[in-house]
Each structure stands twice: as C-alpha cells, then as structure tokens.
Enzyme design. Structure first.
Site, PDB file in Angstrom:
ATOM      1  N   ILE A 130       0.873  -1.170   0.000  1.00  0.00           N
ATOM      2  CA  ILE A 130       0.000   0.000   0.000  1.00  0.00           C
ATOM      3  C   ILE A 130       0.910   1.219   0.000  1.00  0.00           C
ATOM      4  O   ILE A 130       1.864   1.294   0.775  1.00  0.00           O
ATOM      5  CB  ILE A 130      -0.934  -0.023   1.224  1.00  0.00           C
ATOM      6  CG1 ILE A 130      -1.933  -1.166   1.030  1.00  0.00           C
ATOM      7  CG2 ILE A 130      -1.636   1.315   1.395  1.00  0.00           C
ATOM      8  CD1 ILE A 130      -2.920  -1.338   2.150  1.00  0.00           C
ATOM      9  N   HIS A 187      -5.217  -5.175 -11.522  1.00  0.00           N
ATOM     10  CA  HIS A 187      -5.881  -5.749 -10.350  1.00  0.00           C
ATOM     11  C   HIS A 187      -6.744  -6.930 -10.790  1.00  0.00           C
ATOM     12  O   HIS A 187      -7.453  -6.840 -11.803  1.00  0.00           O
ATOM     13  CB  HIS A 187      -6.752  -4.676  -9.673  1.00  0.00           C
ATOM     14  CG  HIS A 187      -7.443  -5.182  -8.459  1.00  0.00           C
ATOM     15  ND1 HIS A 187      -6.798  -5.325  -7.245  1.00  0.00           N
ATOM     16  CD2 HIS A 187      -8.700  -5.627  -8.275  1.00  0.00           C
ATOM     17  CE1 HIS A 187      -7.645  -5.825  -6.362  1.00  0.00           C
ATOM     18  NE2 HIS A 187      -8.806  -6.016  -6.964  1.00  0.00           N
ATOM     19  N   THR A 200      -4.410   5.981  -7.842  1.00  0.00           N
ATOM     20  CA  THR A 200      -4.766   7.194  -7.091  1.00  0.00           C
ATOM     21  C   THR A 200      -4.704   6.844  -5.606  1.00  0.00           C
ATOM     22  O   THR A 200      -4.608   5.654  -5.255  1.00  0.00           O
ATOM     23  CB  THR A 200      -6.191   7.668  -7.465  1.00  0.00           C
ATOM     24  OG1 THR A 200      -7.096   6.598  -7.209  1.00  0.00           O
ATOM     25  CG2 THR A 200      -6.283   8.101  -8.922  1.00  0.00           C
ATOM     26  N   LEU A 244      -7.184   3.166  -2.579  1.00  0.00           N
ATOM     27  CA  LEU A 244      -6.728   1.857  -3.029  1.00  0.00           C
ATOM     28  C   LEU A 244      -7.691   1.218  -4.033  1.00  0.00           C
ATOM     29  O   LEU A 244      -8.879   1.089  -3.769  1.00  0.00           O
ATOM     30  CB  LEU A 244      -6.569   0.931  -1.811  1.00  0.00           C
ATOM     31  CG  LEU A 244      -6.027  -0.466  -2.111  1.00  0.00           C
ATOM     32  CD1 LEU A 244      -4.556  -0.395  -2.465  1.00  0.00           C
ATOM     33  CD2 LEU A 244      -6.264  -1.388  -0.928  1.00  0.00           C
TER      34      LEU A 244
HETATM   35  C1  GAR Z   1      -1.771 -10.581 -10.504  1.00  0.00           C
HETATM   36  O1  GAR Z   1      -2.940 -11.358 -10.517  1.00  0.00           O
HETATM   37  C2  GAR Z   1      -2.115  -9.125 -10.226  1.00  0.00           C
HETATM   38  O2  GAR Z   1      -3.321  -8.709 -10.807  1.00  0.00           O
HETATM   39  C3  GAR Z   1      -2.217  -9.144  -8.729  1.00  0.00           C
HETATM   40  O3  GAR Z   1      -1.154  -9.938  -8.295  1.00  0.00           O
HETATM   41  C4  GAR Z   1      -0.887 -10.927  -9.299  1.00  0.00           C
HETATM   42  C5  GAR Z   1       0.582 -10.835  -9.646  1.00  0.00           C
HETATM   43  O4  GAR Z   1       0.948 -11.848 -10.533  1.00  0.00           O
HETATM   44  N1  GAR Z   1      -2.154  -7.819  -8.191  1.00  0.00           N
HETATM   45  C6  GAR Z   1      -2.826  -7.421  -7.118  1.00  0.00           C
HETATM   46  O5  GAR Z   1      -3.531  -8.156  -6.467  1.00  0.00           O
HETATM   47  C7  GAR Z   1      -2.631  -5.957  -6.768  1.00  0.00           C
HETATM   48  N2  GAR Z   1      -3.628  -5.531  -5.844  1.00  0.00           N
HETATM   49  P1  GAR Z   1       2.310 -11.726 -11.339  1.00  0.00           P
HETATM   50  O6  GAR Z   1       3.399 -11.469 -10.315  1.00  0.00           O
HETATM   51  O7  GAR Z   1       2.445 -13.103 -11.958  1.00  0.00           O
HETATM   52  O8  GAR Z   1       2.183 -10.637 -12.346  1.00  0.00           O
END
Ligand code: GAR
Length: 215
Positions: free
Chosen positions: A92, A109, A141, A144
């Site tokens: 965060i 996300h 922004t 979150l």
């Molecule tokens: C992905 O699913 C991404 O959308 C998520 O973490 C994963 C990372 O995968 N992000 C979040 O949850 C952010 N809030 P990766 O390391 O294989 O790209």
C-alpha cells in the site's frame, strides 16, 4: 522511446507479458528497470535474464511506510521513467508517493473493479457467486484500487471453479490487457476526465477493449 519502469513483488507473470510484448514489437518502450520490494521475487531473475536492470528496495528495511516510499521514489527517479507499471506489487503506497507519479503510474488488479478491491479477489468472487469475473488496469490514485479504469477483461466463472482455476484464467486475461494499457499510456492516447478515461485509438485497436468472456 518512452521509459517504462515496472514494480513487482512476486512471480512476475505480468512482467513477462510486458517483456514479451516489447520483444514482439507490440510495446514500443524502453524497459529501464524492474524494482521489487522482495529480494526473493522470481520476477527479478526473469528480468535480469532478459538483460533488464533490477533493483530491490526491501520494505522490511524501513520501519515507517513514508521511509520506504521515499527510498522507493529515489530508486525510481534515478531512471526518470515516463510510465510506472505496478505488476503484482503488493504494497500500500502513501498518498504523497501516489501523487508524485499520478497520471503516469498504473496498476493491474485481479477483479472487475469496483467489485472486489483488495486481496483474495478470486475467492471473494466465488463466495459472492458472481458469474463474470475478470481484471482491470487503472490509474493509481490515493484511494486503493479505485483509480480511473483504463481497460478491463471478463472471464466466465464456471461451476467447478475454485480460486486457483479462476486465478489462472484471470491471469491469462491480465496478460492480454496490460501490454495494451501500457502502450496506450506511453503513446499518450489516454485522457482522464474525472473518473473516466477516454482512449484515442483506431477502431480496430480498440476492439480488444471488449474482450469476450472466455470459457
Ligand atoms: C496478478 O494477478 C495481479 O493482478 C495481482 O497480483 C498478481 C501478480 O501476478 N495484483 C494485485 O492483487 C494488486 N492488488 P504476477 O506477479 O504473476 O504478475
């Protein structure tokens, strides 16, 4: 060429999708660095293997969030990036940090925002019984997971899905839309109007905006 800097915390499959798009000539940017807050993030090795500079700024080295964000900002600013892509970056960020990069920092996300901000999105989608799930790329922004939405892709929820099977298909969709969003931002095609984003692309390019629900 615009300079792209990517922030990761983990496996880095979105990072790989961005590197692959760059390699394929679909993402005309210079990937100047990959920075992780976790030294063991597998994505660091993938970036290094591709000849990209990597840095680690460990959040555990800084007792206060502000101190970590200041160290991260210093590391980022050394590369003077035009675009910063959060790719599974699980920290965060303070308001000050976000405002410093507002308009040039985007995040992917794993849900159709504004549904399911935060963590455990796939399990929460299953618990709510939604039939359509997916992923969202948005400007970062201070609030979150609430920044203006650039592109989304939908994935059908199957009766036999669990959080893992759903995560796999959502990730595939993520890999399709993140390179698009980064390219549009790098090319100056995105125009924010409050919470909405107007995308100035030819019709044929905008077609992937309506990503069909994949089975
Ligand atoms: C992905 O699913 C991404 O959308 C998520 O973490 C994963 C990372 O995968 N992000 C979040 O949850 C952010 N809030 P990766 O390391 O294989 O790209």
């Amino acid at each position: 060429m615009k300079k792209l800097l990517i922030l990761i915390s983990g496996q880095g499959s979105n990072l790989e999708a961005l590197m692959a798009a760059r390699q394929a000539g679909d993402l005309p940017v210079d990937i100047v660095a990959v920075i992780s807050n976790r030294p063991q993030a597998a994505g660091l090795e993938k970036a290094a293997a591709a000849g990209i500079e990597t840095r680690v700024v460990k959040h555990t080295d800084y007792p206060e969030r502000e101190q970590f964000d200041a160290a991260l900002a210093a590391a980022i600013d050394a590369y003077a990036p035009d675009v910063i892509a959060l790719a599974g970056f699980m920290r965060i960020l303070t308001d000050g940090f976000v405002r410093r990069y507002e308009g040039r920092m985007i995040n992917i996300h794993p849900s159709l925002l504004p549904s399911f901000p935060g963590l455990n999105t796939h399990q929460r989608a299953l618990d709510e019984g939604v039939r359509i799930h997916g992923c969202t790329v948005h400007f970062v922004t201070p609030q979150l997971d609430h920044g203006p939405i650039i592109v989304q892709a939908a994935v059908q929820v199957r009766d036999d899905d669990d959080a893992q099977t759903l995560a796999v298909r959502v990730l595939q969709a993520e890999h399709r839309i993140y390179p698009l969003a980064v390219r549009w931002l790098a090319e100056g095609r995105l125009h924010r109007e409050g919470q909405r984003v107007k995308i100035n692309v030819p019709i044929r390019e905008a077609a992937p905006l309506i990503v069909p629900v994949s089975g």
